[in-house]
Design a protein around this motif. Structure first.
Motif, short mmCIF file in Angstrom:
data_model
loop_
_atom_site.label_atom_id
_atom_site.label_comp_id
_atom_site.label_asym_id
_atom_site.label_seq_id
_atom_site.Cartn_x
_atom_site.Cartn_y
_atom_site.Cartn_z
N SER A 25 -18.14 -17.47 33.53
CA SER A 25 -19.41 -16.77 33.40
C SER A 25 -20.49 -17.74 33.90
N PRO A 26 -21.74 -17.32 33.98
CA PRO A 26 -22.77 -18.27 34.46
C PRO A 26 -22.96 -19.51 33.57
N VAL A 27 -22.41 -19.49 32.36
CA VAL A 27 -22.54 -20.67 31.49
C VAL A 27 -21.19 -21.20 31.03
N SER A 28 -20.09 -20.71 31.61
CA SER A 28 -18.75 -21.14 31.18
C SER A 28 -17.88 -21.39 32.41
N PHE A 29 -17.19 -22.54 32.41
CA PHE A 29 -16.43 -22.95 33.58
C PHE A 29 -15.09 -23.55 33.18
N GLN A 30 -14.15 -23.50 34.11
CA GLN A 30 -12.88 -24.22 33.96
C GLN A 30 -12.73 -25.11 35.18
N PHE A 31 -12.25 -26.33 34.93
CA PHE A 31 -12.01 -27.25 36.04
C PHE A 31 -10.66 -27.91 35.82
N ARG A 32 -9.75 -27.76 36.81
CA ARG A 32 -8.43 -28.36 36.71
C ARG A 32 -8.46 -29.74 37.35
N VAL A 33 -8.01 -30.72 36.58
CA VAL A 33 -7.92 -32.08 37.07
C VAL A 33 -6.45 -32.33 37.42
N GLY A 34 -6.15 -32.49 38.70
CA GLY A 34 -4.77 -32.71 39.14
C GLY A 34 -4.18 -31.45 39.77
N ASP A 35 -3.02 -31.63 40.40
CA ASP A 35 -2.33 -30.51 41.05
C ASP A 35 -1.59 -29.67 40.01
N LEU A 36 -1.32 -28.42 40.35
CA LEU A 36 -0.60 -27.52 39.44
C LEU A 36 0.76 -28.07 39.04
N GLU A 37 1.48 -28.69 39.97
CA GLU A 37 2.83 -29.19 39.70
C GLU A 37 2.81 -30.52 38.93
N ASP A 38 1.66 -31.18 38.92
CA ASP A 38 1.54 -32.50 38.29
C ASP A 38 1.64 -32.37 36.77
#
Length: 185
Positions: free
Chosen positions: A28-41
């Motif tokens: 949403s405009p005030v909610s985020f997800q951030f993935r650190v690293g690769d999916l397989e890692d």
């Protein structure tokens, strides 16, 4: 500038920086997800970040409760959160999302240094069972494909009821005796 204007400017900056990046997801405009690293890692993790009304004057809410993070131990999660809190304190009052995300990427190895993946028995058995069950199900569903010539031959052998005449698949016993069977020497 008000908090909302700061948030709008930072949101616009985040959208332009991470446009097309599969690691960043705007919930949403005030909610985020951030993935650190690769999916397989195995050392990859997802940060859930939510801005309160008064962000950036107050700290954003950071969570590691995403399902993706289930394999990370509680101690490792606590370490990551405490290190991120230090970064938040240092950057309080400024737009800090990009700084936090990049800091987490740069320090992923240090944050996950003592990480031992939490493996559940359910995960191990279900993944192998699912693959075998789905592959056998596919094999069962596959029907024998006949050519047009084969279909014509079958139809020409049948009577008016669609049944094959008696003995259509019998083997000629005389032919077998002439070709030879087992030698009784």
């Amino acid at each position: 500038m008000t908090a909302n204007e700061d948030q709008e400017m930072e949101l616009e900056a985040l959208r332009s920086i991470y446009e097309g990046d599969e690691c960043f997801k705007e919930i949403s405009p005030v909610s985020f997800q951030f993935r650190v690293g690769d999916l397989e890692d195995t050392k990859a993790f997802i940060l859930d970040v939510t801005w309160p009304e008064t962000y950036p004057e107050t700290a954003p809410q950071i969570s590691l409760d995403a399902f993706f993070n289930n394999r990370i131990s509680a101690e490792t999660k606590q370490l990551i959160l405490s290190k991120l809190e230090e970064q938040v304190e240092a950057n309080l009052g400024t737009a800090m999302m990009y700084t936090l995300f990049e800091w987490a990427k740069e320090n992923q190895e240090a944050l996950m240094e003592n990480h031992k993946p939490v493996v559940t028995a359910v995960t191990l058995t279900s993944s192998s069972e699912v693959t075998t069950t789905s592959s056998t199900a596919r094999k069962k569903e596959k029907k024998e494909q006949l050519t047009k010539a084969q279909k014509r031959r079958i139809i020409s052998r049948t009577d008016n009821k669609g049944e094959l005449p008696r003995g259509w698949n019998w083997v000629d016993v005389i032919k077998l005796s002439k070709t030879g069977g087992k030698n009784d020497d």
